[in-house]
Design an enzyme around this catalytic site. Sequence first.
Site, PDB file in Angstrom:
ATOM      1  N   GLU A  70       3.228   2.496  -0.487  1.00 27.90           N
ATOM      2  CA  GLU A  70       3.757   2.933  -1.574  1.00 27.90           C
ATOM      3  C   GLU A  70       5.029   2.782  -2.120  1.00 27.90           C
ATOM      4  OE1 GLU A  70       3.837   4.578  -5.188  1.00 27.90           O
ATOM      5  OE2 GLU A  70       2.156   4.607  -4.130  1.00 27.90           O
ATOM      6  N   ASP A  97       7.413  -2.659  -1.665  1.00 29.96           N
ATOM      7  CA  ASP A  97       6.863  -3.602  -2.798  1.00 29.96           C
ATOM      8  C   ASP A  97       5.835  -4.366  -2.008  1.00 29.96           C
ATOM      9  OD1 ASP A  97       5.904  -5.348  -4.746  1.00 29.96           O
ATOM     10  OD2 ASP A  97       8.089  -5.370  -5.668  1.00 29.96           O
ATOM     11  N   ASP A 119      -2.178   0.034 -11.463  1.00 30.53           N
ATOM     12  CA  ASP A 119      -1.667  -0.044 -12.946  1.00 30.53           C
ATOM     13  C   ASP A 119      -2.242  -1.237 -13.450  1.00 30.53           C
ATOM     14  OD1 ASP A 119      -0.335  -0.411 -14.965  1.00 30.53           O
ATOM     15  OD2 ASP A 119       1.452   0.168 -14.286  1.00 30.53           O
ATOM     16  N   LYS A 123      -1.110  -5.816 -20.731  1.00 37.32           N
ATOM     17  CA  LYS A 123      -0.681  -6.890 -21.609  1.00 37.32           C
ATOM     18  C   LYS A 123      -0.674  -8.163 -21.029  1.00 37.32           C
ATOM     19  CE  LYS A 123       2.444  -3.953 -24.302  1.00 37.32           C
ATOM     20  NZ  LYS A 123       3.947  -3.460 -24.710  1.00 37.32           N
ATOM     21  N   THR A 195      -9.944   9.470  -4.391  1.00 36.52           N
ATOM     22  CA  THR A 195      -8.440   9.767  -4.781  1.00 36.52           C
ATOM     23  C   THR A 195      -8.517  11.083  -5.438  1.00 36.52           C
ATOM     24  OG1 THR A 195      -8.045   8.443  -6.762  1.00 36.52           O
ATOM     25  CG2 THR A 195      -8.114   7.075  -4.866  1.00 36.52           C
ATOM     26  N   GLU A 196      -6.885  11.600  -5.724  1.00 37.58           N
ATOM     27  CA  GLU A 196      -6.824  12.538  -6.705  1.00 37.58           C
ATOM     28  C   GLU A 196      -7.089  12.059  -8.157  1.00 37.58           C
ATOM     29  OE1 GLU A 196      -3.494  12.802  -3.729  1.00 37.58           O
ATOM     30  OE2 GLU A 196      -4.431  11.188  -4.675  1.00 37.58           O
ATOM     31  N   TYR A 197      -6.749  11.117  -8.553  1.00 38.63           N
ATOM     32  CA  TYR A 197      -6.927  10.374  -9.701  1.00 38.63           C
ATOM     33  C   TYR A 197      -8.540  10.441 -10.344  1.00 38.63           C
ATOM     34  CZ  TYR A 197      -6.048   7.439 -13.911  1.00 38.63           C
ATOM     35  OH  TYR A 197      -6.336   6.873 -15.179  1.00 38.63           O
ATOM     36  N   GLU A 198      -9.397   9.899  -9.180  1.00 37.96           N
ATOM     37  CA  GLU A 198     -10.629   9.686  -9.268  1.00 37.96           C
ATOM     38  C   GLU A 198     -11.243  10.850  -9.408  1.00 37.96           C
ATOM     39  OE1 GLU A 198     -14.344   7.703  -6.368  1.00 37.96           O
ATOM     40  OE2 GLU A 198     -12.385   7.880  -5.830  1.00 37.96           O
TER      41      GLU A 198
END
Length: 218
Positions: A70, A97, A119, A123, A195-198
């Site tokens: 992370e 990274d 992410d 673009k 995941t939390e987001y999921e």
Amino acid sequence: MRLKNKPWANELVEEHPESALDRPDPAEKIDWEARFGNDKPIEIEVGSGKGQFITTLAKQHPDRNFVAMEIQKTAAGIILKKKLDEGLDNLQILCADAANLVAYFGENSTSKIYLNFSDPWPKSRHEKRRLTYKDFLAKYQAVLTGDGLIEFKTDNSGLFAYSVKSMNNYGMHFDFMSVDLHHESEEIVEKNVETEYEHKFASKGQPIYCLHAGFLAK
């Protein structure tokens, strides 16, 4: 998504070098066997967020080693707190990274890589930043064992389509693919670690896209 800075989380990372590496020098090889105290298979999550996914896996599979990679130090600290609170000796945190993945892990060192809700960088000029861009695929291929897999999940249909095309063009094979993971068979849904987001977006009816892919023999 960038988290609000939490000084306590940053300090926790600095206080526990035995459990968390903070942007180590890519030129210095990391001895993962020494850090874990064993030579069990290593699985990496690239972009672990607050760590719900990777800490759950570590609890479910004490016979495997896990690395939460992370880039945000605050997020790394939040994961570290969960590791310490739950006594997860088979989890290490790497605040770094992903561009330096090969330097940190070496070739043929990893059995699985998880890419969860990365992410999308929508673009065109940012294509090279996407974690399923061909240059990143080459890094994954280098660190994975011959039968190693990438498990990828996203709620972004554009990133999913791009990733399928990118992996296909790279010559990868697909072992599993779904455009609505939470409406697959009961067995598949039960095995899925959220995941939390999921959890947040699936509960609102947002389809979750998923694939498992591997590389041809080296």
